[in-house]
Design an enzyme around this catalytic site. Structure first.
Site, mmCIF file in Angstrom:
data_model
loop_
_atom_site.group_PDB
_atom_site.id
_atom_site.type_symbol
_atom_site.label_atom_id
_atom_site.label_comp_id
_atom_site.label_asym_id
_atom_site.label_seq_id
_atom_site.Cartn_x
_atom_site.Cartn_y
_atom_site.Cartn_z
ATOM 1 N N GLU A 443 0.825 -1.224 0.000
ATOM 2 C CA GLU A 443 0.000 0.000 0.000
ATOM 3 C C GLU A 443 0.850 1.262 0.000
ATOM 4 O O GLU A 443 0.512 2.268 0.624
ATOM 5 C CB GLU A 443 -0.967 0.001 1.193
ATOM 6 C CG GLU A 443 -1.882 -1.189 1.254
ATOM 7 C CD GLU A 443 -2.556 -1.509 -0.069
ATOM 8 O OE1 GLU A 443 -2.789 -0.574 -0.865
ATOM 9 O OE2 GLU A 443 -2.835 -2.687 -0.327
ATOM 10 N N GLY A 444 1.948 1.219 -0.717
ATOM 11 C CA GLY A 444 2.888 2.331 -0.750
ATOM 12 C C GLY A 444 3.879 2.167 0.370
ATOM 13 O O GLY A 444 3.522 2.216 1.547
#
Length: 598
Positions: A443-444
């Site tokens: 998620e980053g």
């Protein structure tokens, strides 16, 4: 074998004594009837489901993992996962905070977040299946057409179907502007989508009759880069007009990733071979639409690590109480036994208190953010909604990166408390460490979160959003001025708040000359900001504890809260001094190093 007890007492403390959620919710017409008893009843039952149904499957899932039938492209989840999911659906849990228009119960997000913390403590890999579904629901709820909402949202709300987000590709990583998946428009208004996606959590499994994939792809005339990405909804099985499931669509699992942790969740390589999908939102605006799901996922990942921190702490402190080894440095504490409990040793206590401080600080921040989301979505005052949204945007990268970094430290420390037993599978501690490690990546990555915080959320508006959070600190400082009992918490917090203004300005000034200065400082900067935010909530929690003790309340809960606050400010908060120094060291020592990499 590990154990887990839902931390309901601390959740109630944060919700009602620190955040005063029922007073906040009564300002929102949608939640005006929400009361503390209802919240307590929901969380008590949610805790039972987490601890009694899915927690016993955590080690099973880790040991068995998922298996792919390459002939049918079907994935089998570990033993018990499907039965637990069926029980989850029967209990109505997927609908907890969903829109009543689509079959949801409409409870506040802040209640749902408490529930998800407990699910993540109990079994992160299992929880990812419904967790991703909730994100898909949010994206379609925000950007889907009326027809898409009517078709998909009731099934996602009930849990009858699950959802995913199909973002990255083998050559992309975080740079989604490089993606190559193509979407060809058809005469009937649908699109034929072809490409390959990787790292798709819950991309294929045997727990539901259909999986709803949200897929990023390019239209034939799309501009290059991130401005040419569109979003499509692509079901695993085609759906008939009456809503029933039809034949298989052209999207399938081509392989499973063999991972360090979260073995119970299927991380898939997804192949799209002319899969039929429909456009979500506007052409070439897909990344903005997908950010609804991505931001929800980033907060969700923070909750994953919060859950792991809590369960690791619980097991480590229970072990430390029972494990006898050596004597206290100040003399035997239990002469009746051949050795003292390891809890007498200062460094063991430091490791345990680190985990506890990070769990309880993370809980306060996460629930504050959830309450802000409730305000953003439901408050009648447009100004309040806008300011809440701004603060959520500022705090989301901190929730994701700071809490997950802390969980890596905390779970590692808790494993260390067990000594050699922590390295042994049967105790369960090494799984928490392995599972926690992914949360810093997906998620980053946390570096991406740091760049987002410093580059976009702070420097992007000249620190305006950060200054608004700073007002909360200033109000607390003014409120406690002259309170000697609060000085050990307020003085370092106020000092750091003042330092942040100059610190941020220095980085911004240097960045105007050299953009690498942002990249060089960002990770350190986020941790400083994280401690600023944690420090604020720890000061507020200490304030409540002191007030209760002064009133004569003898509940040891408040003494424990106060002692943990003192530990946090004495042993963890001072990390900010070294972080500021290393951030100020600049980019030259990193970038002027060509000889190193010859």
């Amino acid at each position: 074998m590990p154990s887990y007890t839902p931390p309901l007492r601390d959740m109630q403390f944060v919700l009602h004594e620190v955040l005063h959620v029922t007073d906040e919710l009564k300002q929102m017409p949608k939640h005006v009837d929400m009361d503390a008893d209802t919240i307590a009843a929901v969380l008590e039952e949610g805790g039972k489901f987490a601890s009694e149904v899915i927690f016993p499957l955590n080690q099973v899932g880790d040991q068995q993992g998922c298996t792919l039938n390459r002939d049918t492209h079907e994935v089998k989840t570990p033993d018990g996962f499907k039965a637990a999911y069926d029980q989850y659906v029967q209990g109505g849990w997927p609908a907890l905070s969903a829109d009543p228009e689509y079959g949801g119960q409409g409870l506040p997000v802040v209640v749902n977040q408490c529930f998800y913390e407990m699910l993540n403590s109990a079994n992160q890999a299992w929880t990812m299946y419904p967790g991703l579904t909730h994100g898909a629901y949010e994206a379609l709820h925000a950007h889907g057409t009326d027809a898409q909402k009517a078709l998909y949202l009731p099934k996602l709300t009930s849990g009858e179907w699950t959802g995913t987000m199909c973002l990255t590709e083998p050559h992309c990583g975080t740079d989604l502007g490089l993606l190559r998946t193509k979407a060809e428009p058809q005469a009937d208004g649908t699109y034929r989508i072809t490409g390959n996606k990787i790292f798709i959590s819950a991309g294929e499994h045997d727990m539901v009759s259909n999986i709803v994939h949200l897929v990023l792809a390019r239209l034939p005339d799309a501009p290059a880069g991130s401005k040419g990405i569109s979003l499509f909804v692509v079901p695993k099985f085609h759906i008939h007009a009456d809503g029933s499931v039809g034949e298989r669509n052209g999207i399938y699992c081509g392989g499973l990733e063999h991972k360090m942790g979260i073995h119970g969740n299927a991380t898939c390589q997804m192949v799209l071979d002319g899969a039929v999908g429909t456009l979500v939102g506007q052409p070439n605006k897909g990344l903005a639409a997908m950010f609804v799901m991505m931001n929800a996922a980033r907060v969700g990942v923070g909750m994953q690590s919060l859950g792991l921190t809590e369960v690791a702490y619980q097991n480590a402190v229970a072990y430390a109480k029972d494990r006898i080894q050596s004597r206290s440095l100040t003399g035997a504490k239990d002469p009746s036994k051949p050795a003292d409990s390891i809890l007498v040793h200062p460094d063991v206590r430091k490791m345990l208190l680190t985990a506890r401080a990070y769990a309880e600080g993370g809980r306060a921040l996460a629930l504050h953010c959830a309450l802000l989301i409730d305000r953003e979505l439901n408050h009648p005052d447009e100004t309040v909604r806008a300011e809440s949204a701004e603060q959520v945007a500022l705090l989301t990268p901190i929730v994701k990166a700071f809490i997950t970094d802390n969980a890596w430290t905390a779970t590692s420390s808790c494993m260390q408390v067990f000594g050699g037993h922590g390295f042994i599978r049967e105790w369960g501690m090494e799984q928490y460490v392995r599972d926690a490690r992914i949360n810093m990546i997906y998620e980053g990555t946390n570096t991406i979160q740091s760049l987002d915080l410093l580059g976009r959320k702070v420097l992007g508006n000249q620190g305006a959003s950060l200054k608004k959070f700073g007002r909360h600190i200033a109000e607390l400082v003014a409120e406690t001025q002259g309170d000697e009992d609060m000085a050990e918490f307020i003085n370092p917090l106020a000092k750091l708040g003042q330092q942040m203004t100059q610190f941020t300005g220095e980085i911004g000034y240097k960045a105007m000359e050299n953009a690498d200065e942002v990249g060089a400082a960002a990770v350190d900067y986020l941790r400083v900001a994280g401690h600023l935010v944690f420090g604020y909530f720890w000061a507020r929690m200490a304030q409540v504890a002191l007030q209760k003790i002064a009133e004569g309340n003898r509940d040891p809960f408040y003494q424990a809260k106060l002692q943990t606050a003192r530990f946090y400010f004495a042993k963890l908060f001072p990390e900010t001094a070294s972080l500021i120094l290393t951030a100020r060291a600049g980019s030259a020592v990193l970038m002027e190093t060509e000889a190193v990499f010859v």
